[in-house]
Scaffold this motif. Structure first.
Motif, PDB file in Angstrom:
ATOM      1  N   GLU A 121     -59.124 -27.387 -40.737  1.00 14.18           N
ATOM      2  CA  GLU A 121     -60.552 -27.456 -41.051  1.00 14.18           C
ATOM      3  C   GLU A 121     -61.270 -28.734 -40.615  1.00 14.18           C
ATOM      4  OE1 GLU A 121     -59.660 -26.684 -44.972  1.00 14.18           O
ATOM      5  OE2 GLU A 121     -60.040 -24.542 -44.882  1.00 14.18           O
ATOM      6  N   GLY A 122     -60.541 -29.800 -40.367  1.00  9.46           N
ATOM      7  CA  GLY A 122     -61.203 -31.055 -39.991  1.00  9.46           C
ATOM      8  C   GLY A 122     -61.495 -31.176 -38.514  1.00  9.46           C
ATOM      9  N   GLU A 161     -65.149 -42.098 -29.092  1.00  7.16           N
ATOM     10  CA  GLU A 161     -65.807 -42.614 -30.304  1.00  7.16           C
ATOM     11  C   GLU A 161     -66.623 -41.505 -30.984  1.00  7.16           C
ATOM     12  OE1 GLU A 161     -65.437 -45.404 -31.827  1.00  7.16           O
ATOM     13  OE2 GLU A 161     -64.358 -46.605 -30.341  1.00  7.16           O
ATOM     14  N   ALA A 162     -67.234 -40.646 -30.170  1.00  5.43           N
ATOM     15  CA  ALA A 162     -68.014 -39.539 -30.745  1.00  5.43           C
ATOM     16  C   ALA A 162     -67.093 -38.588 -31.497  1.00  5.43           C
ATOM     17  CB  ALA A 162     -68.768 -38.790 -29.644  1.00  5.43           C
ATOM     18  N   VAL A 163     -65.924 -38.302 -30.901  1.00  7.42           N
ATOM     19  CA  VAL A 163     -64.972 -37.393 -31.555  1.00  7.42           C
ATOM     20  C   VAL A 163     -64.430 -38.048 -32.835  1.00  7.42           C
ATOM     21  CG1 VAL A 163     -62.733 -36.225 -31.310  1.00  7.42           C
ATOM     22  CG2 VAL A 163     -64.409 -36.132 -29.444  1.00  7.42           C
ATOM     23  N   LYS A 164     -64.197 -39.370 -32.757  1.00  9.50           N
ATOM     24  CA  LYS A 164     -63.725 -40.085 -33.957  1.00  9.50           C
ATOM     25  C   LYS A 164     -64.769 -39.979 -35.086  1.00  9.50           C
ATOM     26  CE  LYS A 164     -61.692 -44.120 -32.766  1.00  9.50           C
ATOM     27  NZ  LYS A 164     -61.754 -45.593 -32.573  1.00  9.50           N
ATOM     28  N   MET A 165     -66.048 -40.193 -34.716  1.00 12.79           N
ATOM     29  CA  MET A 165     -67.129 -40.082 -35.708  1.00 12.79           C
ATOM     30  C   MET A 165     -67.206 -38.645 -36.240  1.00 12.79           C
ATOM     31  SD  MET A 165     -71.181 -40.985 -35.113  1.00 12.79           S
ATOM     32  CE  MET A 165     -70.967 -42.695 -34.676  1.00 12.79           C
ATOM     33  N   SER A 175     -64.104 -34.524 -42.043  1.00 13.43           N
ATOM     34  CA  SER A 175     -63.137 -34.704 -43.139  1.00 13.43           C
ATOM     35  C   SER A 175     -63.826 -34.688 -44.510  1.00 13.43           C
ATOM     36  CB  SER A 175     -62.378 -36.021 -42.974  1.00 13.43           C
ATOM     37  OG  SER A 175     -63.219 -37.109 -43.339  1.00 13.43           O
ATOM     38  N   LYS A 176     -65.151 -34.758 -44.535  1.00 15.70           N
ATOM     39  CA  LYS A 176     -65.883 -34.727 -45.811  1.00 15.70           C
ATOM     40  C   LYS A 176     -65.988 -33.279 -46.282  1.00 15.70           C
ATOM     41  CE  LYS A 176     -67.118 -39.006 -44.588  1.00 15.70           C
ATOM     42  NZ  LYS A 176     -66.315 -40.160 -45.006  1.00 15.70           N
ATOM     43  N   GLY A 177     -66.496 -33.096 -47.496  1.00 18.97           N
ATOM     44  CA  GLY A 177     -66.697 -31.733 -47.987  1.00 18.97           C
ATOM     45  C   GLY A 177     -67.727 -31.014 -47.115  1.00 18.97           C
ATOM     46  N   ARG A 178     -67.335 -29.861 -46.595  1.00 20.77           N
ATOM     47  CA  ARG A 178     -68.168 -29.143 -45.629  1.00 20.77           C
ATOM     48  C   ARG A 178     -69.547 -28.794 -46.186  1.00 20.77           C
ATOM     49  NH1 ARG A 178     -65.881 -25.830 -41.978  1.00 20.77           N
ATOM     50  NH2 ARG A 178     -64.544 -27.631 -41.770  1.00 20.77           N
ATOM     51  N   ILE A 179     -69.559 -28.324 -47.459  1.00 29.16           N
ATOM     52  CA  ILE A 179     -70.850 -27.869 -48.010  1.00 29.16           C
ATOM     53  C   ILE A 179     -71.797 -29.065 -48.180  1.00 29.16           C
ATOM     54  CG2 ILE A 179     -71.991 -26.654 -49.917  1.00 29.16           C
ATOM     55  CD1 ILE A 179     -69.328 -25.168 -50.377  1.00 29.16           C
ATOM     56  N   SER A 180     -71.251 -30.189 -48.634  1.00 34.15           N
ATOM     57  CA  SER A 180     -72.133 -31.361 -48.806  1.00 34.15           C
ATOM     58  C   SER A 180     -72.625 -31.867 -47.452  1.00 34.15           C
ATOM     59  CB  SER A 180     -71.453 -32.475 -49.608  1.00 34.15           C
ATOM     60  OG  SER A 180     -70.238 -32.867 -49.023  1.00 34.15           O
ATOM     61  N   VAL A 181     -71.787 -31.794 -46.430  1.00 33.19           N
ATOM     62  CA  VAL A 181     -72.215 -32.212 -45.088  1.00 33.19           C
ATOM     63  C   VAL A 181     -73.362 -31.315 -44.591  1.00 33.19           C
ATOM     64  CG1 VAL A 181     -71.517 -32.223 -42.651  1.00 33.19           C
ATOM     65  CG2 VAL A 181     -70.077 -33.337 -44.358  1.00 33.19           C
ATOM     66  N   GLU A 238     -57.412 -40.919 -52.144  1.00 30.85           N
ATOM     67  CA  GLU A 238     -58.268 -40.246 -51.160  1.00 30.85           C
ATOM     68  C   GLU A 238     -58.555 -38.819 -51.636  1.00 30.85           C
ATOM     69  OE1 GLU A 238     -59.649 -41.303 -48.139  1.00 30.85           O
ATOM     70  OE2 GLU A 238     -59.063 -43.233 -49.039  1.00 30.85           O
ATOM     71  N   PRO A 239     -59.790 -38.330 -51.468  1.00 25.11           N
ATOM     72  CA  PRO A 239     -60.072 -36.944 -51.859  1.00 25.11           C
ATOM     73  C   PRO A 239     -59.424 -35.946 -50.908  1.00 25.11           C
ATOM     74  CG  PRO A 239     -61.983 -37.919 -50.807  1.00 25.11           C
ATOM     75  CD  PRO A 239     -60.958 -39.008 -50.925  1.00 25.11           C
ATOM     76  N   ASN A 240     -59.074 -34.801 -51.465  1.00 27.33           N
ATOM     77  CA  ASN A 240     -58.524 -33.726 -50.634  1.00 27.33           C
ATOM     78  C   ASN A 240     -59.512 -32.561 -50.685  1.00 27.33           C
ATOM     79  OD1 ASN A 240     -56.897 -31.998 -49.226  1.00 27.33           O
ATOM     80  ND2 ASN A 240     -55.627 -31.473 -50.999  1.00 27.33           N
ATOM     81  N   PHE A 241     -60.520 -32.620 -49.831  1.00 25.21           N
ATOM     82  CA  PHE A 241     -61.585 -31.628 -49.883  1.00 25.21           C
ATOM     83  C   PHE A 241     -61.089 -30.272 -49.363  1.00 25.21           C
ATOM     84  CE2 PHE A 241     -64.375 -35.511 -49.425  1.00 25.21           C
ATOM     85  CZ  PHE A 241     -64.858 -35.456 -50.727  1.00 25.21           C
ATOM     86  N   THR A 242     -61.520 -29.211 -50.022  1.00 26.03           N
ATOM     87  CA  THR A 242     -61.118 -27.861 -49.595  1.00 26.03           C
ATOM     88  C   THR A 242     -62.307 -27.099 -49.009  1.00 26.03           C
ATOM     89  OG1 THR A 242     -61.476 -27.143 -51.872  1.00 26.03           O
ATOM     90  CG2 THR A 242     -59.207 -27.664 -51.224  1.00 26.03           C
ATOM     91  N   HIS A 243     -63.445 -27.781 -48.916  1.00 27.74           N
ATOM     92  CA  HIS A 243     -64.655 -27.204 -48.332  1.00 27.74           C
ATOM     93  C   HIS A 243     -65.152 -26.003 -49.120  1.00 27.74           C
ATOM     94  CE1 HIS A 243     -63.723 -30.012 -45.189  1.00 27.74           C
ATOM     95  NE2 HIS A 243     -62.597 -29.387 -44.904  1.00 27.74           N
ATOM     96  N   LYS A 244     -64.913 -26.057 -50.424  1.00 23.70           N
ATOM     97  CA  LYS A 244     -65.386 -24.962 -51.282  1.00 23.70           C
ATOM     98  C   LYS A 244     -66.260 -25.543 -52.389  1.00 23.70           C
ATOM     99  CE  LYS A 244     -61.684 -21.741 -50.433  1.00 23.70           C
ATOM    100  NZ  LYS A 244     -60.540 -22.399 -49.825  1.00 23.70           N
TER     101      LYS A 244
END
Ligand code: CO8
Length: 262
Positions: A16-17, A193-197, A203-209, A256-262
């Motif tokens: 997912e990341g 660098e763009a791919v790193k960003m 890697s963050k929670g998908r819904i919040s992003v 570290e958080p383990n986001f599941t994107h839910k």
């Protein structure tokens, strides 16, 4: 990586990341945006946007050109009649409808429609030698894809007027100072660098992003009061997600958080 029409698509990260990288690939014309290239770009963007394994997109061109504008040879003989009746270029705005963030990684020329496409993205980063411009005035026309509207919001009236009325180009450093460019990198490092960003964002929670992108974009359309209301409602809604519980628990447990994107 695979080639689809005039774009190359790379996917990094298996789960997912992942980051989806779209590379404009029409080198002979400095990635001039003909209708076919733009169709390929929109299709690639939509495919990556709806792919669960992808959390962020990167759009780039070549070292020489991000894109040197709409294709002048394709446009030259068009008439007012045709342009007006077909609402020419309106459909290019489909690229702004993607719900995942898009990072424009700009090396080389970023002109006319190319600059407008970079501004349709959510974050613009640039190689040190990138050149931005809205040279349409030299062709007897004006920008047609947001150059008079998004540019002023990004860099203010005086600089936007200067660029659109003279057609002069501005370098990466000037554009970073003006606010259109978020960060500058050595040209050879830019895409990495763009791919790193992108990987960090993915890697963050998908819904919040996705909600964060939506809320910031709403600010361009509505009054402050309406925008604040929209932001607050999105903020409230995030308390219905597993990622909010996980993110806050992880902070308090110092891990570290383990986001599941839910
Ligand atoms: N359209 C078509 N072909 C182009 C374009 C273009 N915009 N830009 C470059 N090319 C072609 C050249 O014709 C040339 O082709 P050929 O080798 O067959 O002669 C090839 O690319 C290489 O270009 P140059 O030889 O000119 O390369 P240089 O390094 O000498 O110069 C420049 C590079 C300065 C970038 C120069 O090519 C240039 O000025 N290009 C045109 C820039 C421009 O005016 N752009 C604005 C176009 S109008 C526009 O974008 C309207 C937007 C409408 C809305 C879009 C919605 C998103």
């Amino acid at each position: 990586a695979y080639v689809k029409g005039q774009v190359r698509i790379h996917r990094s990260g298996k789960t997912e990341g992942g980051v989806g990288l779209i590379r404009l690939n029409r080198p002979k014309a400095l990635n001039a945006l003909c209708d076919d290239l733009f169709k390929d770009l929109v299709h690639a963007g939509q495919a990556l946007d709806s792919d669960d394994d992808i959390g962020c997109l990167v759009l780039t061109g070549s070292t020489k050109a991000f894109a040197a504008g709409a294709d002048i040879s394709e446009m030259k003989d068009r008439t007012f009649d045709h342009a007006y009746k077909t609402n020419m270029f309106a459909w290019w705005g489909q690229f702004t409808k993607l719900s995942k963030p898009v990072i424009a990684a700009v090396n080389g020329f970023c002109l006319g429609g190319g600059c407008e496409v970079a501004m349709m993205c959510d974050i613009v980063i640039a190689g040190e030698k990138a050149r931005f411009g809205q040279p349409e005035i030299n062709l007897g026309v004006i920008p047609g894809g947001g150059g008079t509207q998004r540019l002023i919001r990004a860099i203010g009236k005086s600089k936007a007027m200067y660029m659109c009325l003279t057609g002069d180009m501005m370098g990466a450093e000037d554009m970073e100072r003006a606010g259109l460019v978020a960060k500058i990198f050595p040209p050879d490092d830019l895409v990495d660098e763009a791919v790193k960003m992108g990987t960090k964002i993915a890697s963050k929670g998908r819904i919040s992003v996705m909600m964060c992108k939506e809320a910031i974009n709403v600010s361009q359309e509505v009054s402050l009061e309406e925008g604040l209301r929209f932001e607050r409602r999105m903020f409230h809604a995030l308390f219905a997600t597993a990622d909010q519980k996980e993110g806050m628990e992880a902070f308090l447990e110092k891990r570290e958080p383990n986001f599941t994107h839910k």
